[in-house]
Design a protein around this motif. Structure first.
Motif, PDB file in Angstrom:
ATOM      1  N   GLY A  23       0.818  -1.210   0.000  1.00 50.01           N
ATOM      2  CA  GLY A  23       0.000   0.000   0.000  1.00 50.01           C
ATOM      3  C   GLY A  23       0.846   1.252   0.000  1.00 50.01           C
ATOM      4  N   PHE A  24       1.928   1.250   0.771  1.00 47.18           N
ATOM      5  CA  PHE A  24       2.809   2.419   0.811  1.00 47.18           C
ATOM      6  C   PHE A  24       3.458   2.648  -0.543  1.00 47.18           C
ATOM      7  CE2 PHE A  24       7.036   4.260   1.533  1.00 47.18           C
ATOM      8  CZ  PHE A  24       6.645   5.487   2.042  1.00 47.18           C
ATOM      9  N   VAL A  62      -6.637   1.876  -2.940  1.00 45.74           N
ATOM     10  CA  VAL A  62      -5.445   1.297  -2.308  1.00 45.74           C
ATOM     11  C   VAL A  62      -5.493   1.509  -0.799  1.00 45.74           C
ATOM     12  CG1 VAL A  62      -2.951   1.619  -2.045  1.00 45.74           C
ATOM     13  CG2 VAL A  62      -3.936   1.375  -4.317  1.00 45.74           C
ATOM     14  N   HIS A  63      -5.855   2.704  -0.359  1.00 44.62           N
ATOM     15  CA  HIS A  63      -5.932   2.973   1.073  1.00 44.62           C
ATOM     16  C   HIS A  63      -7.004   2.118   1.738  1.00 44.62           C
ATOM     17  CE1 HIS A  63      -3.407   6.432   0.220  1.00 44.62           C
ATOM     18  NE2 HIS A  63      -3.227   6.554   1.528  1.00 44.62           N
ATOM     19  N   LEU A  64      -8.148   1.975   1.078  1.00 39.36           N
ATOM     20  CA  LEU A  64      -9.217   1.164   1.657  1.00 39.36           C
ATOM     21  C   LEU A  64      -8.800  -0.294   1.805  1.00 39.36           C
ATOM     22  CD1 LEU A  64     -12.340   2.573  -0.166  1.00 39.36           C
ATOM     23  CD2 LEU A  64     -11.678   2.911   2.212  1.00 39.36           C
ATOM     24  N   CYS A  66      -5.472  -1.713   1.519  1.00 42.07           N
ATOM     25  CA  CYS A  66      -4.196  -2.024   2.179  1.00 42.07           C
ATOM     26  C   CYS A  66      -4.091  -1.485   3.607  1.00 42.07           C
ATOM     27  CB  CYS A  66      -3.042  -1.473   1.350  1.00 42.07           C
ATOM     28  SG  CYS A  66      -2.899  -2.262  -0.267  1.00 42.07           S
ATOM     29  N   PHE A  67      -4.687  -0.347   3.890  1.00 42.65           N
ATOM     30  CA  PHE A  67      -4.532   0.256   5.209  1.00 42.65           C
ATOM     31  C   PHE A  67      -5.759   0.057   6.087  1.00 42.65           C
ATOM     32  CE2 PHE A  67      -1.764   3.071   2.531  1.00 42.65           C
ATOM     33  CZ  PHE A  67      -0.585   2.485   2.934  1.00 42.65           C
ATOM     34  N   LEU A  68      -6.950   0.179   5.522  1.00 43.82           N
ATOM     35  CA  LEU A  68      -8.159  -0.014   6.318  1.00 43.82           C
ATOM     36  C   LEU A  68      -8.665  -1.448   6.271  1.00 43.82           C
ATOM     37  CD1 LEU A  68     -10.082   3.256   5.449  1.00 43.82           C
ATOM     38  CD2 LEU A  68      -8.714   2.753   7.459  1.00 43.82           C
ATOM     39  N   HIS A  69      -8.076  -2.259   5.418  1.00 45.36           N
ATOM     40  CA  HIS A  69      -8.402  -3.684   5.279  1.00 45.36           C
ATOM     41  C   HIS A  69      -9.884  -3.922   5.008  1.00 45.36           C
ATOM     42  CE1 HIS A  69      -4.350  -4.554   6.515  1.00 45.36           C
ATOM     43  NE2 HIS A  69      -4.516  -3.806   7.582  1.00 45.36           N
ATOM     44  N   LEU A  70     -10.478  -3.054   4.193  1.00 42.39           N
ATOM     45  CA  LEU A  70     -11.860  -3.279   3.761  1.00 42.39           C
ATOM     46  C   LEU A  70     -11.850  -4.351   2.686  1.00 42.39           C
ATOM     47  CD1 LEU A  70     -13.851   0.049   3.356  1.00 42.39           C
ATOM     48  CD2 LEU A  70     -14.246  -1.803   4.918  1.00 42.39           C
ATOM     49  N   GLU A  71     -12.611  -5.372   2.896  1.00 48.38           N
ATOM     50  CA  GLU A  71     -12.680  -6.461   1.932  1.00 48.38           C
ATOM     51  C   GLU A  71     -14.061  -6.489   1.302  1.00 48.38           C
ATOM     52  OE1 GLU A  71     -11.631  -9.960   4.041  1.00 48.38           O
ATOM     53  OE2 GLU A  71      -9.578  -9.324   4.363  1.00 48.38           O
ATOM     54  N   TRP A  72     -14.120  -6.902   0.072  1.00 52.18           N
ATOM     55  CA  TRP A  72     -15.378  -6.942  -0.667  1.00 52.18           C
ATOM     56  C   TRP A  72     -15.990  -8.342  -0.603  1.00 52.18           C
ATOM     57  CZ3 TRP A  72     -16.768  -2.170  -1.800  1.00 52.18           C
ATOM     58  CH2 TRP A  72     -15.775  -1.217  -1.931  1.00 52.18           C
ATOM     59  N   THR A  73     -15.878  -8.986   0.553  1.00 46.22           N
ATOM     60  CA  THR A  73     -16.415 -10.332   0.729  1.00 46.22           C
ATOM     61  C   THR A  73     -17.759 -10.253   1.453  1.00 46.22           C
ATOM     62  OG1 THR A  73     -15.284 -10.583   2.841  1.00 46.22           O
ATOM     63  CG2 THR A  73     -14.097 -11.315   0.872  1.00 46.22           C
ATOM     64  N   VAL A  74     -18.377 -11.414   1.632  1.00 46.83           N
ATOM     65  CA  VAL A  74     -19.665 -11.474   2.314  1.00 46.83           C
ATOM     66  C   VAL A  74     -19.516 -11.014   3.762  1.00 46.83           C
ATOM     67  CG1 VAL A  74     -21.514 -13.025   3.045  1.00 46.83           C
ATOM     68  CG2 VAL A  74     -20.479 -13.288   0.791  1.00 46.83           C
ATOM     69  N   GLU A  75     -18.421 -11.400   4.418  1.00 45.08           N
ATOM     70  CA  GLU A  75     -18.212 -11.019   5.806  1.00 45.08           C
ATOM     71  C   GLU A  75     -18.017  -9.523   5.957  1.00 45.08           C
ATOM     72  OE1 GLU A  75     -16.020 -13.357   4.378  1.00 45.08           O
ATOM     73  OE2 GLU A  75     -17.210 -15.067   4.977  1.00 45.08           O
ATOM     74  N   GLY A  76     -17.413  -8.905   4.978  1.00 47.43           N
ATOM     75  CA  GLY A  76     -17.137  -7.472   5.065  1.00 47.43           C
ATOM     76  C   GLY A  76     -18.191  -6.603   4.417  1.00 47.43           C
ATOM     77  N   ARG A  77     -19.357  -7.178   4.096  1.00 46.22           N
ATOM     78  CA  ARG A  77     -20.348  -6.389   3.358  1.00 46.22           C
ATOM     79  C   ARG A  77     -20.904  -5.241   4.171  1.00 46.22           C
ATOM     80  NH1 ARG A  77     -24.982 -10.881   3.160  1.00 46.22           N
ATOM     81  NH2 ARG A  77     -25.712 -10.630   5.287  1.00 46.22           N
ATOM     82  N   TRP A  78     -20.955  -5.356   5.505  1.00 43.52           N
ATOM     83  CA  TRP A  78     -21.453  -4.245   6.305  1.00 43.52           C
ATOM     84  C   TRP A  78     -20.478  -3.080   6.279  1.00 43.52           C
ATOM     85  CZ3 TRP A  78     -26.286  -4.068   6.963  1.00 43.52           C
ATOM     86  CH2 TRP A  78     -27.016  -5.226   7.122  1.00 43.52           C
TER      87      TRP A  78
END
Length: 123
Positions: A23-24, A62-64, A66-78
């Motif tokens: 990410g950096f 990239v920030h979302l 690599c740094f915030l670890h937002l994933e576009w999976t079912v678990e991370g949908r919220w």
């Protein structure tokens, strides 16, 4: 130091460190690219503006990731849903503010001095 780099999701320190370093590096490249486009002027102004906007959007992603670890999976949908709602609200606030400012500017424009006649000029 290792504890600070540990992934809160429990993925381990080395995976988190790799994500941060990736990410950096991407953030540095995506920051330097618009500067190079503006300083060197290799393309037209419209292409430069498009390049700056593209780099900005990519840097947000990239920030979302690599740094915030937002994933576009079912678990991370919220998390994704909250992020999309935030973007929507920011878009409404910023777009509405710009619309109001342009509307006010159009309503309060003074006539230019070149169009005034001698009879309309103050004495």
């Amino acid at each position: 130091m290792e504890q600070a780099l540990h992934d809160p999701a429990g993925h381990g320190g080395s995976a988190s460190r790799r994500a941060y370093l990736t990410g950096f590096a991407l953030a540095v490249v995506l920051t330097a690219l618009p500067f190079a486009l503006v300083i060197e002027r290799p393309v037209s102004s419209a292409a430069t503006l498009a390049g700056i906007f593209a780099a900005a959007i990519l840097q947000i992603l990239v920030h979302l990731r690599c740094f915030l670890h937002l994933e576009w999976t079912v678990e991370g949908r919220w998390n994704v849903l909250a992020f999309v709602f935030t973007i929507l609200i920011i878009g409404i606030v910023v777009g509405g503010s710009i619309w109001i400012m342009f509307n006010l500017q159009a309503r309060t424009m003074l006539p230019s001095l070149g169009t005034m006649t001698m009879s309309a000029a103050p004495r």
